[in-house]
Write an enzyme that holds these catalytic residues in place. Structure first.
Site, PDB file in Angstrom:
ATOM      1  N   ARG A  98      -2.572   9.361 -10.239  1.00 23.63           N
ATOM      2  CA  ARG A  98      -3.714   9.496 -11.150  1.00 23.63           C
ATOM      3  C   ARG A  98      -5.034   9.740 -10.419  1.00 23.63           C
ATOM      4  O   ARG A  98      -6.030  10.108 -11.038  1.00 23.63           O
ATOM      5  CB  ARG A  98      -3.818   8.257 -12.044  1.00 23.63           C
ATOM      6  CG  ARG A  98      -2.814   8.273 -13.194  1.00 23.63           C
ATOM      7  CD  ARG A  98      -2.959   7.055 -14.076  1.00 23.63           C
ATOM      8  NE  ARG A  98      -2.323   5.878 -13.480  1.00 23.63           N
ATOM      9  CZ  ARG A  98      -2.365   4.660 -14.010  1.00 23.63           C
ATOM     10  NH1 ARG A  98      -3.038   4.460 -15.136  1.00 23.63           N
ATOM     11  NH2 ARG A  98      -1.752   3.661 -13.425  1.00 23.63           N
ATOM     12  N   ARG A 137     -48.995  29.853  23.948  1.00 20.81           N
ATOM     13  CA  ARG A 137     -49.191  30.763  22.821  1.00 20.81           C
ATOM     14  C   ARG A 137     -50.019  31.956  23.269  1.00 20.81           C
ATOM     15  O   ARG A 137     -50.714  31.901  24.285  1.00 20.81           O
ATOM     16  CB  ARG A 137     -49.895  30.041  21.670  1.00 20.81           C
ATOM     17  CG  ARG A 137     -51.286  29.567  22.003  1.00 20.81           C
ATOM     18  CD  ARG A 137     -51.813  28.606  20.959  1.00 20.81           C
ATOM     19  NE  ARG A 137     -53.204  28.232  21.229  1.00 20.81           N
ATOM     20  CZ  ARG A 137     -53.814  27.171  20.725  1.00 20.81           C
ATOM     21  NH1 ARG A 137     -53.133  26.356  19.939  1.00 20.81           N
ATOM     22  NH2 ARG A 137     -55.073  26.905  20.983  1.00 20.81           N
ATOM     23  N   GLN A 167       8.317   1.359   2.917  1.00 24.82           N
ATOM     24  CA  GLN A 167       9.182   1.191   1.755  1.00 24.82           C
ATOM     25  C   GLN A 167       9.740   2.574   1.415  1.00 24.82           C
ATOM     26  O   GLN A 167       9.050   3.415   0.829  1.00 24.82           O
ATOM     27  CB  GLN A 167       8.413   0.609   0.564  1.00 24.82           C
ATOM     28  CG  GLN A 167       9.296   0.329  -0.641  1.00 24.82           C
ATOM     29  CD  GLN A 167       8.497  -0.083  -1.873  1.00 24.82           C
ATOM     30  OE1 GLN A 167       7.288   0.158  -1.955  1.00 24.82           O
ATOM     31  NE2 GLN A 167       9.166  -0.685  -2.844  1.00 24.82           N
ATOM     32  N   SER A 212     -51.646  22.956  19.872  1.00 26.61           N
ATOM     33  CA  SER A 212     -50.943  23.323  18.645  1.00 26.61           C
ATOM     34  C   SER A 212     -50.441  24.759  18.706  1.00 26.61           C
ATOM     35  O   SER A 212     -51.083  25.639  19.276  1.00 26.61           O
ATOM     36  CB  SER A 212     -51.869  23.160  17.441  1.00 26.61           C
ATOM     37  OG  SER A 212     -52.245  21.820  17.277  1.00 26.61           O
ATOM     38  N   THR A 244       8.059  -4.413  -6.902  1.00 20.98           N
ATOM     39  CA  THR A 244       7.153  -5.153  -6.018  1.00 20.98           C
ATOM     40  C   THR A 244       7.874  -6.116  -5.085  1.00 20.98           C
ATOM     41  O   THR A 244       7.482  -6.282  -3.930  1.00 20.98           O
ATOM     42  CB  THR A 244       6.117  -5.907  -6.870  1.00 20.98           C
ATOM     43  OG1 THR A 244       6.790  -6.618  -7.918  1.00 20.98           O
ATOM     44  CG2 THR A 244       5.105  -4.941  -7.472  1.00 20.98           C
ATOM     45  N   ALA A 254       0.833  -1.209   0.000  1.00 15.48           N
ATOM     46  CA  ALA A 254       0.000   0.000   0.000  1.00 15.48           C
ATOM     47  C   ALA A 254       0.863   1.253   0.000  1.00 15.48           C
ATOM     48  O   ALA A 254       0.523   2.259   0.622  1.00 15.48           O
ATOM     49  CB  ALA A 254      -0.914  -0.012   1.216  1.00 15.48           C
TER      50      ALA A 254
END
Length: 452
Positions: free
Chosen positions: A18, A426, A78, A409, A84, A12
């Site tokens: 790209r 209300r 690496q 409501s 590889t 990996a």
């Protein structure tokens, strides 16, 4: 074979130029999971007990990500990209521990099937020293050909080196390989770099092993298993293949997908039998659905748990921390976050429920919201069993709405309501006869004056 020890070396370290991205290529996701994590899952499913990740570009980011999807993996860097075989030897410290089987895979092949790896391991158990996984692409142009004689693999020939007759071979190198642990380091150390690029190629161990009289064979995987990702177009292609596999798996397990091609799963989606999913539904990470649920069209879910016989949507949004209990309903254009909706409760229309509990059999009217955030902190709303909250109500947290209570409501509530109470929050309605006509005439006259 279950008694054989196995190390998977996953390469990996590629830069993935790209992809045109600052993110390391193998961390780009398929179904919400980094593509390299799909490779890790396949290796584990094939019986690999240990993992070695060979990383390079974005090493720190890779280590951080690996803590989530492969916390026990060893990482090896690496430093220079010299081929590889050189990459595999970066994991020498792990390979030298004396495993029976060594699997070598690439982190950008997220569709690899565990069965292909298991077959390769079986060949090692039967005595092979090297097993190369091959495939048959629709067009072999550009791929290395697998050259076989008498049932044995004698070479992997790059296309530029193939004769006209060898170019007709349709059996190609998929890149994955299994190597007997007893021979791995000896073979890898014999790989040279006398080639145009001065690189050490893993494929050379086929001829090296053959020259030593070791058994080298090829196995065959599907074309999809070998599909490597190099750019975003290929990433989208792999996503499509993964989704098609998952949809089929869901349907064969008893889930109804009315328009399968429009439903998108994440890698960890759990969905029970007899669930019906209508078109254009998105399952984000962390969604678990029990049996018999109905998910209506255009719903979006992430981090939600949905019990049996629940109903969701259409056009519902379930955010992380949502917990729908048995037979709960979250209807159209509703959003629920960090909240429990208990058995039989209904959150039907145009409603936001966040940082809350909605008790069993409670009814939340259209346009209701829990006002849970003051710009700095979140606060909790507790709605009791059997409560009825009227439409267009605002519940300003922290607040408790008692069991069996009734909220009128249009209420804005800032104080808790006891059980079985009726609450109004209300202003009192006042009606003035004829005043509406007077206002319209005044506004019309002012508008006419502005036009002169």
């Amino acid at each position: 074979m279950s008694q054989r020890s196995c190390l998977s070396v996953i390469l990996a370290a590629g830069e993935g130029t790209r992809m045109k991205s600052a993110l390391p290529k193998v961390l780009h996701p398929i179904a919400g999971l980094p593509m390299v994590a799909h490779v890790v899952k396949a290796a584990e499913a094939a019986g690999s007990g240990d993992l070695a990740l060979v990383i390079g570009h974005g090493a720190d980011e890779m280590r951080k990500a690996a803590q989530k999807f492969a916390p026990n993996a060893e990482t090896f860097v690496q430093e220079k990209r010299l081929g590889t075989a050189h990459a595999v030897l970066a994991a020498r410290g792990a390979i030298s521990k004396g495993y029976d089987d060594i699997l070598v895979m690439f982190g950008d092949t997220p569709l690899i099937e565990p069965e292909a790896l298991a077959v390769a391991r079986q060949k090692l158990a039967e005595g092979a020293a090297v097993v190369v996984v091959g495939f048959r692409p629709p067009n072999p142009t550009g791929y290395g050909r697998l050259i076989e004689k008498g049932g044995r693999l004698v070479a992997i020939r790059e296309e530029k080196d193939c004769s006209d007759e060898e170019k007709k071979i349709g059996f190609c190198n998929a890149g994955m390989m299994a190597v007997a642990g007893r021979s791995a380091l000896e073979l890898l150390d014999k790989v040279g770099n006398a080639n145009a690029k001065s690189e050490f190629y893993l494929t050379d161990i086929v001829e090296i092993a053959g020259a030593k009289g070791l058994d080298v064979v090829a196995t065959e995987a599907s074309f999809e298993s070998a599909l490597g990702i190099n750019n975003r177009a290929e990433l989208a292609e792999a996503e499509g293949i993964w989704q098609a596999r998952r949809r089929r798996e869901a349907m064969l397990s008893g889930v109804t997908l009315i328009a399968p091609e429009t439903v998108y799963f994440s890698h960890d989606t759990e969905i029970g039998a007899d669930t019906v999913v209508e078109p254009n539904v998105w399952f984000g990470l962390g969604v678990k659905i029990s049996t018999g649920a109905t998910i209506h069209a255009f719903s979006h879910m992430t981090g939600a748990t949905i019990a049996e016989n629940c109903e969701v949507g259409p056009f519902a949004r379930l955010r992380p921390g949502t917990d729908l209990r048995k037979k709960a309903k979250v209807g159209n254009f509703c959003e629920v976050k960090q909240a429990t909706v208990e058995e039989g409760a209904k959150v039907n229309h145009l409603t936001y429920i966040g940082d809350a509990r909605v008790g069993a059999a409670a009814n939340i009217g259209a346009g209701t919201i829990t006002c849970n955030y003051d710009g700095y902190s979140k606060f909790f709303t507790d709605i009791g069993e059997g409560a009825f909250v009227g439409s267009n109500s605002s519940l300003v947290a922290p607040i408790t709405i008692g069991k069996g209570s009734y909220i009128a409501s249009g209420s804005v509530l800032t104080e808790s309501v006891p059980d079985d109470a009726l609450a109004f929050g209300r202003a009192r309605q006042k009606t003035i006869p004829g005043k509406g006509k007077e206002i319209r005439e005044r506004f019309a006259s002012a508008a006419a004056a502005r036009k002169k």
